[in-house]
Design a protein around this motif. Structure first.
Motif, short mmCIF file in Angstrom:
data_model
loop_
_atom_site.label_atom_id
_atom_site.label_comp_id
_atom_site.label_asym_id
_atom_site.label_seq_id
_atom_site.Cartn_x
_atom_site.Cartn_y
_atom_site.Cartn_z
N ALA A 128 0.81 -1.21 0.00
CA ALA A 128 0.00 0.00 0.00
C ALA A 128 0.84 1.26 0.00
O ALA A 128 0.33 2.35 -0.25
CB ALA A 128 -0.92 -0.01 1.22
N LYS A 129 2.15 1.10 0.29
CA LYS A 129 3.07 2.23 0.38
C LYS A 129 2.47 3.30 1.30
O LYS A 129 2.41 4.49 0.97
CB LYS A 129 3.35 2.82 -1.01
N GLN A 133 -2.19 6.49 0.18
CA GLN A 133 -2.65 7.45 -0.81
C GLN A 133 -2.85 6.76 -2.15
O GLN A 133 -2.43 7.25 -3.19
CB GLN A 133 -1.64 8.60 -0.94
N SER A 134 -3.52 5.60 -2.08
CA SER A 134 -3.88 4.84 -3.28
C SER A 134 -5.35 4.48 -3.19
O SER A 134 -5.88 4.26 -2.10
CB SER A 134 -3.05 3.56 -3.40
N ALA A 135 -6.00 4.42 -4.33
CA ALA A 135 -7.41 4.05 -4.35
C ALA A 135 -7.56 2.58 -3.99
O ALA A 135 -6.69 1.75 -4.30
CB ALA A 135 -7.99 4.32 -5.73
N THR A 146 -7.23 0.15 -6.77
CA THR A 146 -5.85 -0.12 -7.18
C THR A 146 -5.19 -1.12 -6.25
O THR A 146 -4.42 -1.99 -6.67
CB THR A 146 -5.04 1.18 -7.20
N LEU A 147 -5.54 -1.03 -4.94
CA LEU A 147 -4.89 -1.88 -3.94
C LEU A 147 -5.38 -3.32 -3.97
O LEU A 147 -4.62 -4.24 -3.66
CB LEU A 147 -5.13 -1.29 -2.54
N ARG A 148 -6.63 -3.53 -4.31
CA ARG A 148 -7.17 -4.89 -4.25
C ARG A 148 -6.36 -5.91 -5.05
O ARG A 148 -5.94 -6.94 -4.50
CB ARG A 148 -8.65 -4.89 -4.69
N PRO A 149 -6.11 -5.70 -6.35
CA PRO A 149 -5.34 -6.70 -7.10
C PRO A 149 -3.90 -6.80 -6.63
O PRO A 149 -3.30 -7.88 -6.66
CB PRO A 149 -5.45 -6.23 -8.55
#
Length: 279
Positions: A73-74, A96-98, A101-104
Motif C-alpha cells: 500500500a506504500k 494514498q492509493s485508491a 488499485t490496492l485490491r489486485p
C-alpha cells in the motif's frame, strides 16, 4: 501527511463507524464456521505511530502481515479509529492509493495465502488472509477515505471456539428394571444381607436370623425358606451387581424406615443406611 489525515478527519472522509461495523459483520459472518469476527473492543491509539513501528500489543502474525500490506500500500501506520471496535491486534495503514488499485496488488502479494476473493459491501471490501507460513487467521479491510485515499486495516480473526466436549453418555438402564421404582444394589446390603451368586442369573440372599431367599434375574417368582413367594418386581443385574427391588426386602423379613433423604434397612438385629436407586 499528518495535515492530510487531519483534513480527512475534519471533512468526514474517515470511515464512518456504523457502515464499517456493518461491513465487518456482514463480510466475516459467512466464515464463522471456521473463524469468527474480530475480538472485543480495545482502547484506540490516539496518536499516529512512528513510521515503521507497530504497537507492542500487536500479535506477531498480524504485525508480519501488516508489514507486507503496508509495503504494497506504500502507506504509513496510523492509529486505528476507536469507532471501528477492532481488537488490540489491529494495525491501520493510511495509503494514498485508491482501494480499487490496492485490491489486485494485495491479492497478488498474498497469493495462495489469501482465502477466497475480496468480498465487498458498498465501497469497502474484506479479504481473509494468512501470515507467511500460517493459516488464515487475519483479515485485510480496505475502506476508501476518498477517490485516492484508503484506510487499510489488518486485524486478527477471533479464534473459533473449540467444540464443546461431548457430554458423558448416560449409563444404560439395566434390562428388566421398572423406571421410577426404587431398587438397591446387592453390595449396598453388606452387613445385613449376604448376597451369593449361584450362576445362571440366580442369587441367594440370606440374613443372620435365618432369612433366606433365592431369586432369579427377570423373574418375580422366588423361593423363600417357607416356600415360593412372589416379589413385587423382578430383580435385575447390570452384569456385576444384583439390582433388587426395595419392596422385595420384606420377603426376607427386613423392614425399611425413612431416615431423612436416605433409608434404614433393618434385618433382624442388624441395620444399614442406604439411598435407593431410581432409574
Amino acid at each position: 501527511m499528518r495535515s492530510t489525515l487531519s483534513a480527512a478527519a475534519r471533512s468526514g472522509r474517515l470511515p464512518r463507524a456504523a457502515g464499517t461495523l456493518t461491513l465487518l459483520g456482514a463480510l466475516l459472518a459467512p466464515v464463522a464456521s471456521a473463524q469468527t469476527a474480530p475480538a472485543q473492543t480495545a482502547p484506540a491509539q490516539t496518536a499516529p505511530a512512528k513510521g515503521g513501528s507497530v504497537s507492542a500489543a500487536t500479535d506477531r502474525a498480524v504485525s508480519a502481515l501488516a508489514i507486507e500490506v503496508s509495503g504494497v500500500a506504500k502507506g504509513r501506520i496510523v492509529g486505528c479509529p476507536a469507532a471501528l471496535k477492532l481488537s488490540v491486534n489491529a494495525v491501520c495503514v493510511y495509503s494514498q492509493s485508491a482501494s480499487g488499485t490496492l485490491r489486485p496488488l494485495l491479492k497478488g502479494r498474498l497469493g495462495a495465502r489469501a482465502s477466497g476473493d475480496w468480498k465487498s459491501s458498498g465501497k469497502s471490501s474484506v479479504l481473509l488472509a494468512a501470515p507467511a507460513g500460517g493459516k488464515a487467521s487475519a483479515f485485510v479491510l480496505l475502506s476508501p477515505m476518498s477517490d485516492t485515499e484508503t484506510l487499510v486495516v489488518v486485524d486478527a480473526l477471533k479464534a473459533a471456539p473449540a467444540p464443546a466436549a461431548s457430554a458423558a453418555p448416560k449409563a444404560a438402564t439395566p434390562a428388566g428394571v421398572v423406571r421410577g421404582q426404587p431398587y438397591v444394589l446387592g453390595s449396598d446390603l453388606v452387613g445385613v444381607v449376604k448376597v451369593t451368586s449361584l450362576g445362571g442369573g440366580k442369587y441367594r440372599l440370606s440374613t443372620e436370623d435365618d432369612g433366606l431367599l433365592t431369586v432369579t434375574v427377570g423373574a418375580k417368582s422366588a423361593q423363600a425358606a417357607g416356600g415360593a413367594v412372589e416379589l413385587p418386581l423382578a430383580p435385575a443385574t447390570d452384569g456385576r451387581n444384583l439390582i433388587f427391588p426395595l419392596a422385595g426386602l420384606r420377603a426376607l423379613g427386613c423392614t425399611v424406615t425413612p431416615a431423612g433423604s436416605n433409608l434404614t434397612v433393618a434385618c433382624g438385629p442388624d441395620s444399614v443406611g442406604l439411598k435407593p436407586i431410581v432409574f
